[in-house]
Structure formats: C-alpha cells, structure tokens
Design a protein around this motif. Structure first.
Motif, PDB file in Angstrom:
ATOM      1  N   VAL A  73       0.545  -1.063   0.324  1.00 47.07           N
ATOM      2  CA  VAL A  73       0.489  -0.009  -0.013  1.00 47.07           C
ATOM      3  C   VAL A  73       0.745   1.324   0.288  1.00 47.07           C
ATOM      4  CG1 VAL A  73      -0.004  -0.364   2.724  1.00 47.07           C
ATOM      5  CG2 VAL A  73      -1.260   0.624   1.613  1.00 47.07           C
ATOM      6  N   VAL A  74       0.587   2.226  -0.661  1.00 46.13           N
ATOM      7  CA  VAL A  74       1.595   3.459  -0.550  1.00 46.13           C
ATOM      8  C   VAL A  74       0.518   4.282   0.015  1.00 46.13           C
ATOM      9  CG1 VAL A  74       2.206   5.540  -2.242  1.00 46.13           C
ATOM     10  CG2 VAL A  74       2.265   2.664  -2.706  1.00 46.13           C
ATOM     11  N   ALA A  75       0.367   5.744   0.587  1.00 38.18           N
ATOM     12  CA  ALA A  75      -0.642   6.503   1.029  1.00 38.18           C
ATOM     13  C   ALA A  75      -1.253   7.300  -0.315  1.00 38.18           C
ATOM     14  CB  ALA A  75       0.538   7.312   2.158  1.00 38.18           C
ATOM     15  N   PRO A  76      -1.903   7.740  -0.012  1.00 45.15           N
ATOM     16  CA  PRO A  76      -2.673   8.004  -1.182  1.00 45.15           C
ATOM     17  C   PRO A  76      -1.797   9.857  -1.390  1.00 45.15           C
ATOM     18  CG  PRO A  76      -4.210   7.678   0.229  1.00 45.15           C
ATOM     19  CD  PRO A  76      -2.704   7.662   1.108  1.00 45.15           C
ATOM     20  N   SER A  77      -1.102  10.948  -0.331  1.00 47.09           N
ATOM     21  CA  SER A  77      -0.761  11.528  -0.846  1.00 47.09           C
ATOM     22  C   SER A  77       0.987  11.408  -1.394  1.00 47.09           C
ATOM     23  CB  SER A  77      -0.283  12.787   0.159  1.00 47.09           C
ATOM     24  OG  SER A  77       0.010  11.994   1.248  1.00 47.09           O
ATOM     25  N   PHE A  78       1.270  10.173  -1.598  1.00 52.72           N
ATOM     26  CA  PHE A  78       2.437   9.454  -2.366  1.00 52.72           C
ATOM     27  C   PHE A  78       2.426   8.836  -3.493  1.00 52.72           C
ATOM     28  CE2 PHE A  78       3.882  10.521   2.084  1.00 52.72           C
ATOM     29  CZ  PHE A  78       5.235  12.185   1.881  1.00 52.72           C
ATOM     30  N   ARG A  79       1.563   8.416  -3.365  1.00 46.93           N
ATOM     31  CA  ARG A  79       1.433   8.480  -5.230  1.00 46.93           C
ATOM     32  C   ARG A  79       1.741   8.071  -6.480  1.00 46.93           C
ATOM     33  NH1 ARG A  79      -4.947   5.382  -3.391  1.00 46.93           N
ATOM     34  NH2 ARG A  79      -3.783   4.442  -1.770  1.00 46.93           N
ATOM     35  N   ARG A  80       1.713   7.663  -6.830  1.00 46.30           N
ATOM     36  CA  ARG A  80       2.571   8.076  -8.353  1.00 46.30           C
ATOM     37  C   ARG A  80       4.383   8.364  -8.676  1.00 46.30           C
ATOM     38  NH1 ARG A  80      -2.556   8.335  -8.860  1.00 46.30           N
ATOM     39  NH2 ARG A  80      -3.752   7.407 -10.380  1.00 46.30           N
ATOM     40  N   GLN A  81       4.980   8.535  -7.369  1.00 40.67           N
ATOM     41  CA  GLN A  81       6.003   8.915  -7.139  1.00 40.67           C
ATOM     42  C   GLN A  81       6.867   8.574  -6.861  1.00 40.67           C
ATOM     43  OE1 GLN A  81       5.988  11.795  -3.297  1.00 40.67           O
ATOM     44  NE2 GLN A  81       3.965  12.549  -4.291  1.00 40.67           N
ATOM     45  N   GLY A  82       6.767   6.491  -7.387  1.00 42.92           N
ATOM     46  CA  GLY A  82       7.547   5.879  -7.682  1.00 42.92           C
ATOM     47  C   GLY A  82       7.742   4.531  -5.608  1.00 42.92           C
ATOM     48  N   HIS A  83       6.646   5.044  -4.731  1.00 44.55           N
ATOM     49  CA  HIS A  83       7.142   4.313  -3.581  1.00 44.55           C
ATOM     50  C   HIS A  83       6.508   3.077  -4.261  1.00 44.55           C
ATOM     51  CE1 HIS A  83       8.472   7.242  -1.765  1.00 44.55           C
ATOM     52  NE2 HIS A  83       7.834   8.141  -2.153  1.00 44.55           N
ATOM     53  N   GLY A  84       5.816   2.328  -5.081  1.00 43.93           N
ATOM     54  CA  GLY A  84       5.226   1.046  -5.170  1.00 43.93           C
ATOM     55  C   GLY A  84       6.417   0.156  -6.207  1.00 43.93           C
ATOM     56  N   ALA A  85       6.737   1.094  -6.843  1.00 44.98           N
ATOM     57  CA  ALA A  85       7.354   0.717  -7.518  1.00 44.98           C
ATOM     58  C   ALA A  85       8.774  -0.263  -6.618  1.00 44.98           C
ATOM     59  CB  ALA A  85       8.073   0.994  -8.595  1.00 44.98           C
ATOM     60  N   ALA A  86       9.397   1.104  -6.075  1.00 47.77           N
ATOM     61  CA  ALA A  86      10.662   0.726  -5.267  1.00 47.77           C
ATOM     62  C   ALA A  86      10.048  -0.338  -4.140  1.00 47.77           C
ATOM     63  CB  ALA A  86      10.816   2.086  -4.709  1.00 47.77           C
ATOM     64  N   LEU A  87       9.395  -0.417  -3.578  1.00 45.10           N
ATOM     65  CA  LEU A  87       8.676  -1.624  -2.532  1.00 45.10           C
ATOM     66  C   LEU A  87       8.898  -2.491  -3.536  1.00 45.10           C
ATOM     67  CD1 LEU A  87       6.124  -0.149  -0.863  1.00 45.10           C
ATOM     68  CD2 LEU A  87       8.568  -0.558   0.164  1.00 45.10           C
ATOM     69  N   LEU A  88       8.219  -2.905  -4.028  1.00 45.55           N
ATOM     70  CA  LEU A  88       8.620  -3.746  -5.067  1.00 45.55           C
ATOM     71  C   LEU A  88      10.006  -4.715  -5.787  1.00 45.55           C
ATOM     72  CD1 LEU A  88       5.645  -3.854  -7.827  1.00 45.55           C
ATOM     73  CD2 LEU A  88       5.843  -5.254  -6.298  1.00 45.55           C
ATOM     74  N   SER A  89      10.788  -3.489  -5.835  1.00 40.31           N
ATOM     75  CA  SER A  89      12.100  -4.026  -6.317  1.00 40.31           C
ATOM     76  C   SER A  89      13.324  -4.405  -5.182  1.00 40.31           C
ATOM     77  CB  SER A  89      12.927  -2.227  -7.158  1.00 40.31           C
ATOM     78  OG  SER A  89      13.789  -2.294  -6.782  1.00 40.31           O
ATOM     79  N   ALA A  90      12.361  -4.044  -3.674  1.00 46.09           N
ATOM     80  CA  ALA A  90      13.515  -4.098  -2.873  1.00 46.09           C
ATOM     81  C   ALA A  90      12.858  -5.296  -2.283  1.00 46.09           C
ATOM     82  CB  ALA A  90      12.417  -2.827  -1.399  1.00 46.09           C
ATOM     83  N   ALA A  91      11.761  -6.512  -2.700  1.00 52.00           N
ATOM     84  CA  ALA A  91      11.530  -7.373  -2.675  1.00 52.00           C
ATOM     85  C   ALA A  91      12.420  -8.168  -2.775  1.00 52.00           C
ATOM     86  CB  ALA A  91       9.930  -7.403  -2.853  1.00 52.00           C
ATOM     87  N   GLY A  92      12.353  -7.798  -3.811  1.00 49.28           N
ATOM     88  CA  GLY A  92      13.452  -8.822  -4.652  1.00 49.28           C
ATOM     89  C   GLY A  92      13.148  -9.859  -6.524  1.00 49.28           C
ATOM     90  N   ASP A  93      14.008 -10.032  -7.396  1.00 49.19           N
ATOM     91  CA  ASP A  93      13.014 -10.702  -8.056  1.00 49.19           C
ATOM     92  C   ASP A  93      12.757 -12.156  -8.900  1.00 49.19           C
ATOM     93  OD1 ASP A  93      14.493  -8.068  -9.416  1.00 49.19           O
ATOM     94  OD2 ASP A  93      16.453  -8.894  -9.362  1.00 49.19           O
ATOM     95  N   GLY A  94      12.023 -12.460  -7.716  1.00 50.74           N
ATOM     96  CA  GLY A  94      11.748 -14.107  -7.740  1.00 50.74           C
ATOM     97  C   GLY A  94      10.475 -14.001  -7.577  1.00 50.74           C
ATOM     98  N   PRO A  95      10.039 -15.579  -7.800  1.00 53.77           N
ATOM     99  CA  PRO A  95       8.196 -14.707  -7.850  1.00 53.77           C
ATOM    100  C   PRO A  95       7.584 -14.179  -6.493  1.00 53.77           C
ATOM    101  CG  PRO A  95       8.901 -17.333  -7.806  1.00 53.77           C
ATOM    102  CD  PRO A  95      10.388 -16.465  -7.477  1.00 53.77           C
ATOM    103  N   LEU A  96       6.347 -13.705  -6.503  1.00 53.79           N
ATOM    104  CA  LEU A  96       6.158 -12.455  -5.603  1.00 53.79           C
ATOM    105  C   LEU A  96       4.701 -12.625  -6.213  1.00 53.79           C
ATOM    106  CD1 LEU A  96       6.522 -10.779  -2.982  1.00 53.79           C
ATOM    107  CD2 LEU A  96       6.630  -8.949  -5.021  1.00 53.79           C
ATOM    108  N   ALA A  97       3.978 -12.561  -4.998  1.00 49.23           N
ATOM    109  CA  ALA A  97       2.263 -12.429  -5.367  1.00 49.23           C
ATOM    110  C   ALA A  97       1.408 -11.339  -4.515  1.00 49.23           C
ATOM    111  CB  ALA A  97       1.467 -13.726  -5.212  1.00 49.23           C
ATOM    112  N   PHE A  98       0.737 -11.025  -4.776  1.00 55.44           N
ATOM    113  CA  PHE A  98       0.276  -9.336  -3.962  1.00 55.44           C
ATOM    114  C   PHE A  98      -1.351  -9.296  -4.474  1.00 55.44           C
ATOM    115  CE2 PHE A  98       1.485  -6.298  -7.307  1.00 55.44           C
ATOM    116  CZ  PHE A  98       0.276  -5.201  -6.566  1.00 55.44           C
ATOM    117  N   TRP A  99      -1.526  -9.022  -2.959  1.00 55.13           N
ATOM    118  CA  TRP A  99      -2.952  -9.033  -2.909  1.00 55.13           C
ATOM    119  C   TRP A  99      -3.467  -7.969  -2.786  1.00 55.13           C
ATOM    120  CZ3 TRP A  99      -6.935 -12.502  -3.351  1.00 55.13           C
ATOM    121  CH2 TRP A  99      -6.552 -14.256  -2.416  1.00 55.13           C
TER     122      TRP A  99
END
Length: 286
Positions: A73-99
């Motif tokens: 989840v990304v805070a509404p006031s910080f969306r479309r600033q790359g935080h979601g992609a940064a979190l996915l990158s930090a999670a690593g390159d392996g298989p991943l699933a999210f709800w």
C-alpha cells in the motif's frame, strides 16, 4: 528522496505509522488495504516488512510472508512517485504475489509484470429476516470452543479440511493463539460439531466486527470446515446455519464471508443461504 527500510519486526512507532497509512488509504479507496493476517504480523512481528520513506515521512509499506505472498500500500499523498515500484524492487526478483483488496491495483500490477491469479469474493446477506434453524446429522451436537483444551484437535481438523488452501491450511498454534488474544475473540461463537465421543468433526468459527463509519456491526463466517475423514452429509450446511443463527440471535443485522471464486461447492452453498457478492479481492502473481 526515497529510502527503503526492511525489518522482520516493527517498532511501536512504525506499527502506528503503518496502520495510520493503511487507514488513510482506506478512506481514499473505500477498502482497507491490509488483511487481518497482515495486521497481526504488523503488530506482532514475523515475515518481512518493507517501509518506503520520502524524507522522514512513511510513504509506502509492503509485507511479504515466508511463501512470497504479501500486500502493498502507498499513502494517497505519495502515489505516482515511484514508491510502489521501489517496494517491489526491494522485495527482490523472485516469484511474488500480492493481494489487491477491492481490485483497485490492476494497472499497477500489469505495469510491473504481475498477472491475475486468484479471486476472492466477499459475500454478504441481511440477518434481519434470517429464520432458518440448523438440522444436524444424527449423532452430532454443537458445543463452544474451550480455550486451553481444543486447540490441537481444531488445528488438525483445520489442516485436513483446508489441505489445498494456500493460507488457511498452514495455520499453526501461534496463528491460533494470536487470534485468541484479539479483543474480538469469543469462544461462545466458535462452534464445534462433535460426535458422541466428543471427537471434532466440523466447526464454524464466527467473528463480530465492530461498527464503523460505513457499516453497522457485522457478523462473519470466519472459518467453516468439515473433517473430510469423518464427513457427514449436510454437516457444512447445518454448521453454516448454526453460526448465522448465533449471530442473528446476538443482534447482528448483517453477515459477511470470504470465499474463493473458483470454489463452486462453497459458492453454491452460500448463494443458497442468500449471500451475494459484495466486494472482490484479487491476488496478482509474478
């Protein structure tokens, strides 16, 4: 500047910040972005917690469990600033699933290489007109769960009943104890179906959600299961009715449940009991 912090247990201040972020997202999106299981991990530790900061402000949060499944989840006031992609990158390159609760992250998921893999329905029905009475199979009675006595028997039946379920079938004694410690836990609403020797053959664990700005107090079919090794015809339906009867008698006016879209037997049972689809949650997998 975006920075990512990764921990296996959050501090008290971080717990408060994550829950405040999730609340802000729910007010913006109309659905709470974290499941009960993740909220329990936020409060009690376990799994991997990723926090994305913009300066000193918490801008995004992701949880990943031991199987590579989680929520983001990304805070509404910080969306479309790359935080979601940064979190996915930090999670690593392996298989991943999210709800995605409420299925409001389709564009984000597809942009980042995730595909729709599982659909979970929240279904609801009114209890104001619920008049059904439970008819149990011969030799079966219902009693409440006994804390300190029934845990191991329940875990064994739960594991067999949900052997192929990706989350429910893996519950441990720690998972059960965490919920026993929650304010909402009520053993009187944790109904056990037993045979004449008091052997557990099925159960209906109900839950009551307190009222919110959007909903009255809600009763839930929290977990419903029948031991496949001692299956008695009609026990699942009888337990469903018994739990709904318990909730209605307690003054609840509406009930909810969660069920996989591709579980036709369960969906048919719940539709027969008057439930209709209220909300859709989608699991996206990479």
């Amino acid at each position: 500047m975006t920075t990512i912090r990764s921990v296996d247990r959050l501090s008290d201040a971080e717990v408060a910040d994550v829950l405040a972020l999730a609340t802000a997202a729910s007010q913006s999106d109309g659905v709470f972005p974290l499941s009960e299981g993740v909220v329990l991990r936020v409060r009690n530790g376990g799994g991997r917690h990723l926090l994305s900061y913009s300066g000193a402000d918490l801008a995004g949060y992701a949880f990943i469990d031991e199987t590579g499944s989680g929520e983001l989840v990304v805070a509404p006031s910080f969306r479309r600033q790359g935080h979601g992609a940064a979190l996915l990158s930090a999670a690593g390159d392996g298989p991943l699933a999210f709800w995605s609760h409420g299925d409001n992250a389709q564009a984000f998921a597809e942009k980042n290489g995730f595909a729709r893999s599982r659909v979970l329905w929240q279904m609801r029905r009114s209890l104001t007109d619920f008049t059904a009475e439970s008819v149990l199979p011969e030799g079966v009675t219902i009693r409440p769960f006994s804390v300190g006595n029934d845990e191991e028997a329940w875990l064994a039946v739960n594991a067999r009943a949900f052997a192929h379920h990706p989350e429910q079938g893996r519950w441990t004694i720690d998972d059960l104890r965490l919920r026993e410690a929650e304010p909402w836990f009520d053993p009187a609403g944790f109904l056990l179906a037993v045979d004449i020797e008091d052997t557990l053959v099925g159960f209906h664990w109900t839950k009551v959600h307190p009222p919110s700005d959007d909903d009255p107090a809600l009763g839930e079919i929290y977990v419903l299961g029948v031991d496949p090794g001692g299956h008695r015809r009609g026990l699942g339906a009888a337990l469903s009715v018994a739990g709904l009867r318990h909730l209605a008698d307690a003054g609840l006016t509406e009930a909810l449940l969660y069920v996989d879209e591709d579980n036709p037997a369960a969906v048919a049972l719940y539709r027969k009991l008057g439930f209709t689809v209220y909300q859709t949650d989608v699991n996206y997998q990479r």
